[in-house]
Design a protein around this motif. Structure first.
Motif, PDB file in Angstrom:
ATOM      1  N   ASP A  64      23.123  50.094  51.288  1.00  0.00           N
ATOM      2  CA  ASP A  64      24.315  49.744  52.050  1.00  0.00           C
ATOM      3  C   ASP A  64      24.472  50.682  53.235  1.00  0.00           C
ATOM      4  N   HIS A  65      24.136  50.185  54.406  1.00  0.00           N
ATOM      5  CA  HIS A  65      24.232  51.006  55.610  1.00  0.00           C
ATOM      6  C   HIS A  65      25.356  50.505  56.515  1.00  0.00           C
ATOM      7  N   GLU A  66      26.406  49.997  55.917  1.00  0.00           N
ATOM      8  CA  GLU A  66      27.547  49.504  56.688  1.00  0.00           C
ATOM      9  C   GLU A  66      28.117  50.605  57.577  1.00  0.00           C
ATOM     10  N   GLU A  67      28.099  51.840  57.065  1.00  0.00           N
ATOM     11  CA  GLU A  67      28.620  52.977  57.825  1.00  0.00           C
ATOM     12  C   GLU A  67      27.861  53.157  59.139  1.00  0.00           C
ATOM     13  N   ILE A  68      26.579  52.869  59.144  1.00  0.00           N
ATOM     14  CA  ILE A  68      25.788  52.990  60.372  1.00  0.00           C
ATOM     15  C   ILE A  68      26.358  52.082  61.451  1.00  0.00           C
ATOM     16  N   GLY A  69      26.675  50.863  61.095  1.00  0.00           N
ATOM     17  CA  GLY A  69      27.267  49.936  62.054  1.00  0.00           C
ATOM     18  C   GLY A  69      28.580  50.438  62.620  1.00  0.00           C
ATOM     19  N   HIS A  70      29.397  51.064  61.760  1.00  0.00           N
ATOM     20  CA  HIS A  70      30.669  51.628  62.218  1.00  0.00           C
ATOM     21  C   HIS A  70      30.431  52.778  63.196  1.00  0.00           C
ATOM     22  N   VAL A  72      27.724  53.300  65.064  1.00  0.00           N
ATOM     23  CA  VAL A  72      27.136  52.749  66.297  1.00  0.00           C
ATOM     24  C   VAL A  72      28.228  52.128  67.170  1.00  0.00           C
ATOM     25  N   ALA A  73      29.197  51.488  66.545  1.00  0.00           N
ATOM     26  CA  ALA A  73      30.285  50.835  67.295  1.00  0.00           C
ATOM     27  C   ALA A  73      31.299  51.830  67.859  1.00  0.00           C
ATOM     28  N   ASN A  74      31.271  53.056  67.391  1.00  0.00           N
ATOM     29  CA  ASN A  74      32.220  54.065  67.842  1.00  0.00           C
ATOM     30  C   ASN A  74      31.894  54.472  69.277  1.00  0.00           C
ATOM     31  N   PRO A  75      32.814  54.284  70.217  1.00  0.00           N
ATOM     32  CA  PRO A  75      32.534  54.614  71.616  1.00  0.00           C
ATOM     33  C   PRO A  75      32.324  56.112  71.862  1.00  0.00           C
ATOM     34  N   ALA A  76      32.703  56.957  70.904  1.00  0.00           N
ATOM     35  CA  ALA A  76      32.492  58.402  71.058  1.00  0.00           C
ATOM     36  C   ALA A  76      31.044  58.799  70.777  1.00  0.00           C
ATOM     37  N   ALA A  77      30.284  57.915  70.145  1.00  0.00           N
ATOM     38  CA  ALA A  77      28.904  58.225  69.755  1.00  0.00           C
ATOM     39  C   ALA A  77      27.912  57.530  70.686  1.00  0.00           C
ATOM     40  N   ARG A  78      27.173  58.317  71.465  1.00  0.00           N
ATOM     41  CA  ARG A  78      26.163  57.720  72.348  1.00  0.00           C
ATOM     42  C   ARG A  78      24.952  57.213  71.559  1.00  0.00           C
ATOM     43  N   ARG A  79      24.535  57.964  70.533  1.00  0.00           N
ATOM     44  CA  ARG A  79      23.387  57.601  69.699  1.00  0.00           C
ATOM     45  C   ARG A  79      23.718  57.930  68.244  1.00  0.00           C
ATOM     46  N   VAL A  80      23.106  57.199  67.316  1.00  0.00           N
ATOM     47  CA  VAL A  80      23.259  57.461  65.885  1.00  0.00           C
ATOM     48  C   VAL A  80      21.867  57.641  65.297  1.00  0.00           C
ATOM     49  N   VAL A  81      21.705  58.722  64.553  1.00  0.00           N
ATOM     50  CA  VAL A  81      20.427  59.030  63.916  1.00  0.00           C
ATOM     51  C   VAL A  81      20.668  59.228  62.431  1.00  0.00           C
ATOM     52  N   VAL A  82      19.870  58.561  61.607  1.00  0.00           N
ATOM     53  CA  VAL A  82      19.954  58.708  60.155  1.00  0.00           C
ATOM     54  C   VAL A  82      19.097  59.913  59.755  1.00  0.00           C
ATOM     55  N   TYR A  83      19.640  60.739  58.875  1.00  0.00           N
ATOM     56  CA  TYR A  83      18.997  61.959  58.397  1.00  0.00           C
ATOM     57  C   TYR A  83      18.882  61.829  56.886  1.00  0.00           C
ATOM     58  N   THR A  84      17.663  61.692  56.366  1.00  0.00           N
ATOM     59  CA  THR A  84      17.515  61.269  54.976  1.00  0.00           C
ATOM     60  C   THR A  84      16.201  61.739  54.355  1.00  0.00           C
ATOM     61  N   TRP A  85      16.133  61.576  53.036  1.00  0.00           N
ATOM     62  CA  TRP A  85      14.889  61.786  52.287  1.00  0.00           C
ATOM     63  C   TRP A  85      14.149  60.458  52.118  1.00  0.00           C
ATOM     64  N   ASN A  86      14.861  59.359  52.184  1.00  0.00           N
ATOM     65  CA  ASN A  86      14.314  58.062  51.792  1.00  0.00           C
ATOM     66  C   ASN A  86      13.759  57.296  52.992  1.00  0.00           C
ATOM     67  N   PHE A  87      12.455  57.104  53.000  1.00  0.00           N
ATOM     68  CA  PHE A  87      11.796  56.408  54.097  1.00  0.00           C
ATOM     69  C   PHE A  87      11.225  55.058  53.672  1.00  0.00           C
ATOM     70  N   HIS A  88      11.924  54.410  52.768  1.00  0.00           N
ATOM     71  CA  HIS A  88      11.503  53.074  52.360  1.00  0.00           C
ATOM     72  C   HIS A  88      11.591  52.163  53.582  1.00  0.00           C
ATOM     73  N   PRO A  89      10.537  51.397  53.871  1.00  0.00           N
ATOM     74  CA  PRO A  89      10.522  50.559  55.081  1.00  0.00           C
ATOM     75  C   PRO A  89      11.727  49.639  55.229  1.00  0.00           C
ATOM     76  N   GLU A  90      12.231  49.088  54.133  1.00  0.00           N
ATOM     77  CA  GLU A  90      13.391  48.198  54.227  1.00  0.00           C
ATOM     78  C   GLU A  90      14.635  48.952  54.680  1.00  0.00           C
ATOM     79  N   SER A  97      18.239  47.750  62.486  1.00  0.00           N
ATOM     80  CA  SER A  97      18.893  46.479  62.797  1.00  0.00           C
ATOM     81  C   SER A  97      20.395  46.657  62.993  1.00  0.00           C
ATOM     82  N   ARG A  98      20.954  47.707  62.440  1.00  0.00           N
ATOM     83  CA  ARG A  98      22.381  47.996  62.608  1.00  0.00           C
ATOM     84  C   ARG A  98      22.637  48.889  63.825  1.00  0.00           C
ATOM     85  N   GLY A  99      21.559  49.255  64.526  1.00  0.00           N
ATOM     86  CA  GLY A  99      21.726  49.989  65.776  1.00  0.00           C
ATOM     87  C   GLY A  99      21.351  51.453  65.754  1.00  0.00           C
TER      88      GLY A  99
END
Length: 120
Positions: A64-70, A72-90, A97-99
């Motif tokens: 569930d990456h719904e938070e990523i969409g939120h 990305v939609a925030n005008p205060a954020a120029r870019r969003v980068v995910v920082y994680t251990w999990n590199f599953h292709p999906e 796909s969420r930006g």
């Protein structure tokens, strides 16, 4: 002709746990000329304009990456980068796909993390 120094990038750290936020912020201490932690967020949305939101999705359900969409939609954020251990292709595809503008590993040492954020 000498070039002017590059302006440091501003970063907002987003995670559910203060211990993670403080730890990541401390990783950037030696790189203050390149990265400024402008906001640390454990409970609220990003408020200040920043170049990058570094989003740690650890406590969120992995699919569930719904938070990523939120973020990305925030005008205060120029870019969003995910920082994680999990590199599953999906998961990578879902984030993109969420930006999300990047997908970085928590195994990166601080110097490489800073360089990767600058590349974004």
């Amino acid at each position: 002709m000498p070039t002017s120094p590059k302006k440091p990038i501003t970063v907002a750290l987003v995670d559910d746990y203060d211990v993670v936020l403080i730890g990541v912020a401390n990783m950037f201490d030696k790189y203050r000329d390149r990265v400024i932690v402008a906001e640390i967020d454990a409970t609220m949305g990003v408020q200040d304009p920043v170049d990058i939101v570094l989003y740690d999705s650890f406590a969120q359900p992995e699919a569930d990456h719904e938070e990523i969409g939120h973020l990305v939609a925030n005008p205060a954020a120029r870019r969003v980068v995910v920082y994680t251990w999990n590199f599953h292709p999906e998961l990578i595809e879902s984030a993109k796909s969420r930006g999300a503008h990047g997908y970085l590993s928590k195994t990166l040492p601080a110097s490489e993390l800073v360089a990767a954020l600058e590349a974004v």
